[in-house]
Design a protein around this motif. Structure first.
Motif, PDB file in Angstrom:
ATOM      1  N   SER A  45       3.088   7.935   9.949  1.00 34.09           N
ATOM      2  CA  SER A  45       3.254   7.280   8.658  1.00 34.09           C
ATOM      3  C   SER A  45       2.323   7.883   7.615  1.00 34.09           C
ATOM      4  O   SER A  45       2.677   7.974   6.442  1.00 34.09           O
ATOM      5  CB  SER A  45       3.052   5.768   8.781  1.00 34.09           C
ATOM      6  N   TYR A  56       3.561   9.635   4.264  1.00 33.65           N
ATOM      7  CA  TYR A  56       3.002   9.217   2.983  1.00 33.65           C
ATOM      8  C   TYR A  56       2.548  10.443   2.191  1.00 33.65           C
ATOM      9  O   TYR A  56       2.802  10.553   0.993  1.00 33.65           O
ATOM     10  CB  TYR A  56       1.840   8.248   3.201  1.00 33.65           C
ATOM     11  N   ARG A  57       1.883  11.384   2.869  1.00 32.36           N
ATOM     12  CA  ARG A  57       1.437  12.600   2.187  1.00 32.36           C
ATOM     13  C   ARG A  57       2.623  13.425   1.686  1.00 32.36           C
ATOM     14  O   ARG A  57       2.585  13.976   0.589  1.00 32.36           O
ATOM     15  CB  ARG A  57       0.568  13.458   3.117  1.00 32.36           C
ATOM     16  N   GLN A  87       5.603  12.243   0.883  1.00 29.43           N
ATOM     17  CA  GLN A  87       6.178  11.498  -0.244  1.00 29.43           C
ATOM     18  C   GLN A  87       5.331  11.704  -1.503  1.00 29.43           C
ATOM     19  O   GLN A  87       5.862  11.912  -2.593  1.00 29.43           O
ATOM     20  CB  GLN A  87       6.258  10.017   0.112  1.00 29.43           C
ATOM     21  N   GLU A  88       4.032  11.694  -1.347  1.00 34.68           N
ATOM     22  CA  GLU A  88       3.127  11.893  -2.461  1.00 34.68           C
ATOM     23  C   GLU A  88       3.326  13.293  -3.064  1.00 34.68           C
ATOM     24  O   GLU A  88       3.394  13.450  -4.288  1.00 34.68           O
ATOM     25  CB  GLU A  88       1.689  11.728  -1.942  1.00 34.68           C
TER      26      GLU A  88
END
Length: 106
Positions: free
Chosen positions: A16, A20-21, A23-24
């Motif tokens: 996750s 997240y990275r 997506q960022e």
């Protein structure tokens, strides 16, 4: 057990964190990439227009070169017409200049 629990927690959350990275990163870089894509499409359209214009101009020049035979024919006919006019003017004034060239010599 604390170390084991901590390891399981880190392993469970690692995907996750990676997502997240990702997506960022996508969120930061996507607007710039979209702008580049739009610019490239606009440049492609302009290039296609310029290519069409150049091809059309080249075609017109080629057609002009190909029609040089007709221009030479028209030039010959104009010279013949001028000669006939001069002959007619001289005849009207009572002079007798040389005979005009025959129409088949053009």
């Amino acid at each position: 057990t604390d170390k084991f629990t901590e390891s399981v927690y880190v392993l469970a959350n690692e995907p996750s964190v990676a997502l997240y990275r990702l997506q960022e990163h996508v969120r930061r870089s996507l607007p710039e990439l979209a702008q580049h894509k739009a610019d490239m499409q606009r440049w492609e359209e302009q290039s296609q227009g310029a290519i069409y214009t150049v091809e059309y101009a080249c075609s017109a020049v080629k057609n002009l070169v190909d029609s040089s035979v007709y221009f030479r024919s028209v030039e010959g006919l104009l010279k013949q017409a001028i000669s006939i006019r001069d002959h007619m003017n001289a005849s009207a004034q009572g002079h007798s200049p040389e005979e005009p060239p025959s129409p088949s010599s053009a």
